[in-house]
Design a protein around this motif. Sequence first.
Motif, PDB file in Angstrom:
ATOM      1  N   LEU A 170      28.261 -31.422  -0.991  1.00  0.00           N
ATOM      2  CA  LEU A 170      27.903 -31.521   0.422  1.00  0.00           C
ATOM      3  C   LEU A 170      27.653 -30.177   1.078  1.00  0.00           C
ATOM      4  CD1 LEU A 170      30.436 -34.133   1.846  1.00  0.00           C
ATOM      5  CD2 LEU A 170      27.963 -34.373   1.740  1.00  0.00           C
ATOM      6  N   ASP A 209      24.428 -26.548   4.213  1.00  0.00           N
ATOM      7  CA  ASP A 209      24.510 -27.968   3.840  1.00  0.00           C
ATOM      8  C   ASP A 209      23.751 -28.189   2.544  1.00  0.00           C
ATOM      9  OD1 ASP A 209      25.914 -28.477   6.116  1.00  0.00           O
ATOM     10  OD2 ASP A 209      24.248 -29.380   7.215  1.00  0.00           O
ATOM     11  N   LEU A 210      24.336 -28.971   1.659  1.00  0.00           N
ATOM     12  CA  LEU A 210      23.660 -29.324   0.419  1.00  0.00           C
ATOM     13  C   LEU A 210      23.348 -30.819   0.445  1.00  0.00           C
ATOM     14  CD1 LEU A 210      25.945 -27.328  -2.062  1.00  0.00           C
ATOM     15  CD2 LEU A 210      23.796 -26.595  -1.021  1.00  0.00           C
ATOM     16  N   LEU A 231      23.572 -34.460  -0.647  1.00  0.00           N
ATOM     17  CA  LEU A 231      24.405 -35.409  -1.396  1.00  0.00           C
ATOM     18  C   LEU A 231      23.512 -36.555  -1.829  1.00  0.00           C
ATOM     19  CD1 LEU A 231      27.384 -36.294  -2.136  1.00  0.00           C
ATOM     20  CD2 LEU A 231      27.320 -37.621  -0.046  1.00  0.00           C
TER      21      LEU A 231
END
Lengths: 183, 113
Positions: free
Chosen positions: A114, A133-134, A136
């Motif tokens: 995340l 932010d990654l 998901l």
Amino acid sequence: MSAEKTISRKYTYHLNAPLLPFTDQVTSDLNELASGAISAEIVFNLRHILAELIGNARKHAQEPVAEFEVTLAPGYLLIQRLDHGKPFELPGHGCPPYAEDIHQQVVSIYSDSLSQVSAKVLDAHTLLFVSEDLDLTPDDEASCLLEHFGLLLISKSAENFWYKYDPEQEANRFFVQLSIGRY
Amino acid sequence: MITTTKEAEATVVNVTIREAKFDKADHFHSELVQLIDRGEKNLVLDFSQVTYMDSSFLGALVSSLKYALAKKGEILVVGLNKDIDNLFRLIRMDKVFKIFPRVPEALHFFHER
């Protein structure tokens, strides 16, 4: 809302004391200094930033108190926390002074599917924390999620969040800057 | 810290503290693990009495979710006030937990599953 002049207040927080009366006191003082013009969003961020800085001090400080200074300035709010505990250990690189070959480099502190929290090494004693932010994906398992959110929460709440080690005083200083001009 | 009500679809866990903080996090996690170990794997956590939550407590919640998922269970969250809902969204826990306004909607989710 923008303060017309720079005003600071200092606080000593005893690490065994109840948390919320302290955060309520700081936000109340700040609102008074700003003539009631502090937004609910700033109050929300400030409470969580103070709580996380205290949580960090509880884990790492080697003394029963943490010193805070809150500064209201034109366009921004600056929260400083000072303690004399163990210096910040950068994963894979140890404590300050941070080696010259990693100056200006970004070092990952932790990440999951995340979010990622990293530190840019500004110099031998200074880190600038950044979060990202990654994505998901639906297939990602919650099992890989981390369970510690302190640095992430502060870096996502703040405009700037940095750490400076003072070798002469053997002091850790965390600085959190919130923009108040945009609210 | 919690009271429970067994429904047909899941166990409703009423969190009875007002301040969900670091000093309660480990105990809360232990209580949820005990429920899951007793076979109550589908939980609806009702936070409507909770006015404040910190990241340590949220960490305990994530740890409990991981434990439930490993046991093929699920944890749903209901009754978040505005500040706690904002906290979940700020650190993207709304991508991890299924959040419903109230208990009946969460039970309906389990019923329809």
